[in-house]
Design an enzyme around this catalytic site. Sequence first.
Site: not given
Length: 197
Positions: A54, A72-74
């Site tokens: 990203k 960011a990634d969750t």
Amino acid sequence: MVTPALILASQSPRRRELLQQIGVPFRPLSVAVDEVPMVGEAPAQYVTRLAFTKAQAGRASVGEKDLPVLGADTVVVCDDQILEKPENEAAAYAMWRRLSGRTHEVMTAVCLLKGEQCRQELSITEVQFWPLTEAQMAAYWATGECRDKAGGYAIQGLGAVFVKRISGSYSGVVGLPIEKLVPMLDALHLPYWQTTD
């Protein structure tokens, strides 16, 4: 208008709110990235790869290599399986029954690119749910809050009532671990409220 210190390669309202909370001047940017785990890819590897991808996509879209870009990634992980956003009511109920009365992990990876520098961090937080009743699940589904949330709940919203205990980063569960991000900002001399003149 404040000049952005960085580009946030995400349209997540939660990440925007967390950056605003600590006074980071930024500009959000929507990026399109395939969010599909590779064969044999562990959840921690997957979320870290997505955050990096990203950030790369954001930098490519901006076309300015020296402008910092944050990706960011969750993901929510239970029994080493990633629980994505529920596709429908049945999928949401299946997730909640699995999480009910148990502890799961929320992993948030962050990646900050600036010029040739790349800084990455991974936050892993344990979240324990109370045992959930069918009535609670029905009521929560009716709110609509769960439908665009990894794991089918929002700890910063109505879903907070499901949570008995957390061990780790609250902001990481929300979507951007502040305790990981601030040292990254410091290392690249990027401003937030404490460092703004």
